[in-house]
Scaffold this motif. Sequence first.
Motif, PDB file in Angstrom:
ATOM      1  N   PRO A 112       0.834  -1.197   0.000  1.00  0.00           N
ATOM      2  CA  PRO A 112       0.000   0.000   0.000  1.00  0.00           C
ATOM      3  C   PRO A 112       0.877   1.258   0.000  1.00  0.00           C
ATOM      4  N   VAL A 113       0.466   2.213  -0.808  1.00  0.00           N
ATOM      5  CA  VAL A 113       1.219   3.456  -0.950  1.00  0.00           C
ATOM      6  C   VAL A 113       0.697   4.459   0.065  1.00  0.00           C
ATOM      7  N   GLN A 114       1.627   5.063   0.793  1.00  0.00           N
ATOM      8  CA  GLN A 114       1.254   6.060   1.803  1.00  0.00           C
ATOM      9  C   GLN A 114       1.266   7.457   1.193  1.00  0.00           C
ATOM     10  N   GLU A 115       0.371   8.313   1.675  1.00  0.00           N
ATOM     11  CA  GLU A 115       0.256   9.678   1.161  1.00  0.00           C
ATOM     12  C   GLU A 115       1.596  10.416   1.231  1.00  0.00           C
ATOM     13  N   ALA A 116       2.292  10.308   2.338  1.00  0.00           N
ATOM     14  CA  ALA A 116       3.579  11.007   2.500  1.00  0.00           C
ATOM     15  C   ALA A 116       4.615  10.487   1.499  1.00  0.00           C
ATOM     16  N   ASP A 117       4.591   9.173   1.223  1.00  0.00           N
ATOM     17  CA  ASP A 117       5.523   8.597   0.256  1.00  0.00           C
ATOM     18  C   ASP A 117       5.258   9.128  -1.153  1.00  0.00           C
ATOM     19  N   ILE A 118       3.976   9.219  -1.506  1.00  0.00           N
ATOM     20  CA  ILE A 118       3.622   9.739  -2.825  1.00  0.00           C
ATOM     21  C   ILE A 118       4.113  11.169  -2.958  1.00  0.00           C
ATOM     22  N   ALA A 119       3.798  11.992  -1.961  1.00  0.00           N
ATOM     23  CA  ALA A 119       4.198  13.401  -2.013  1.00  0.00           C
ATOM     24  C   ALA A 119       5.710  13.539  -2.125  1.00  0.00           C
ATOM     25  N   ALA A 120       6.437  12.800  -1.306  1.00  0.00           N
ATOM     26  CA  ALA A 120       7.906  12.906  -1.312  1.00  0.00           C
ATOM     27  C   ALA A 120       8.486  12.440  -2.651  1.00  0.00           C
ATOM     28  N   LEU A 121       8.025  11.308  -3.168  1.00  0.00           N
ATOM     29  CA  LEU A 121       8.570  10.782  -4.420  1.00  0.00           C
ATOM     30  C   LEU A 121       8.198  11.643  -5.624  1.00  0.00           C
ATOM     31  N   VAL A 122       6.989  12.152  -5.638  1.00  0.00           N
ATOM     32  CA  VAL A 122       6.581  13.025  -6.740  1.00  0.00           C
ATOM     33  C   VAL A 122       7.446  14.290  -6.732  1.00  0.00           C
ATOM     34  N   ASN A 123       7.608  14.890  -5.571  1.00  0.00           N
ATOM     35  CA  ASN A 123       8.424  16.108  -5.487  1.00  0.00           C
ATOM     36  C   ASN A 123       9.880  15.835  -5.851  1.00  0.00           C
ATOM     37  N   ARG A 124      10.439  14.713  -5.404  1.00  0.00           N
ATOM     38  CA  ARG A 124      11.818  14.372  -5.770  1.00  0.00           C
ATOM     39  C   ARG A 124      11.957  14.136  -7.268  1.00  0.00           C
ATOM     40  N   ALA A 125      10.983  13.449  -7.865  1.00  0.00           N
ATOM     41  CA  ALA A 125      11.036  13.194  -9.310  1.00  0.00           C
ATOM     42  C   ALA A 125      10.971  14.508 -10.083  1.00  0.00           C
ATOM     43  N   ILE A 126      10.129  15.427  -9.640  1.00  0.00           N
ATOM     44  CA  ILE A 126      10.020  16.726 -10.313  1.00  0.00           C
ATOM     45  C   ILE A 126      11.341  17.480 -10.218  1.00  0.00           C
ATOM     46  N   GLU A 127      11.935  17.504  -9.028  1.00  0.00           N
ATOM     47  CA  GLU A 127      13.208  18.211  -8.842  1.00  0.00           C
ATOM     48  C   GLU A 127      14.326  17.576  -9.661  1.00  0.00           C
ATOM     49  N   ALA A 128      14.397  16.258  -9.660  1.00  0.00           N
ATOM     50  CA  ALA A 128      15.441  15.565 -10.428  1.00  0.00           C
ATOM     51  C   ALA A 128      15.264  15.806 -11.921  1.00  0.00           C
ATOM     52  N   ASN A 129      14.021  15.735 -12.394  1.00  0.00           N
ATOM     53  CA  ASN A 129      13.764  15.961 -13.815  1.00  0.00           C
ATOM     54  C   ASN A 129      14.105  17.386 -14.212  1.00  0.00           C
ATOM     55  N   ALA A 130      13.806  18.338 -13.351  1.00  0.00           N
ATOM     56  CA  ALA A 130      14.143  19.741 -13.643  1.00  0.00           C
ATOM     57  C   ALA A 130      15.649  19.910 -13.770  1.00  0.00           C
ATOM     58  N   LEU A 131      16.411  19.265 -12.900  1.00  0.00           N
ATOM     59  CA  LEU A 131      17.874  19.343 -12.982  1.00  0.00           C
ATOM     60  C   LEU A 131      18.393  18.705 -14.267  1.00  0.00           C
ATOM     61  N   VAL A 132      17.840  17.566 -14.607  1.00  0.00           N
ATOM     62  CA  VAL A 132      18.267  16.880 -15.834  1.00  0.00           C
ATOM     63  C   VAL A 132      18.015  17.771 -17.042  1.00  0.00           C
ATOM     64  N   LEU A 133      16.813  18.343 -17.110  1.00  0.00           N
ATOM     65  CA  LEU A 133      16.482  19.202 -18.248  1.00  0.00           C
ATOM     66  C   LEU A 133      17.333  20.469 -18.249  1.00  0.00           C
TER      67      LEU A 133
END
Length: 177
Positions: A112-133
Amino acid sequence: MTASLNVLVVDDEIELRESVSEVLKSLGHRVLEAQDGEEGLNLLKRHGTEGAQGIRMVLLDMRLPGIDGLEVLRRIMQMDPTGMVLMITAHGNIRDAVEAMREGAANYLEKPVQEADIAALVNRAIEANALVLQMGLSSPRMTLDDGREFIGRSQQMRQLFEMIQRLGHRALAGAVL
């Protein structure tokens, strides 16, 4: 808070799909939902991955009816190699996680996916993708003498770029001597 994105949630379990969507909406994202891989791919084709309507992130279940999650991931990466895809599964195993990451997934979550895990992973993915771009690392490029660009992401393409660079350095070193 990170930038607001159009996010696609693809999961055949309606309760999970709706709960993940609610978390994403609470983070300020616009959410589209699909119940299977085919519907998800159709939404991606319809909305694209660029512009105001473009889908910039996908939360994707590994086990889907019809086209499985790994195949959907492969097709998403063909459409947009810079796409952010987070895989979700109730059947987590190391082999699937490694394969998903190898195919381009930004991360892998177990149900089961926890709300805090979703928020943290989504935000990390956005930040990492922004750096890559920002750094231009999403697709290595080489400009040929005639001005055409040569682009590639695969391991074979990286090896080819490295070989070309080594040969170029040798040619320059020989010309200086």
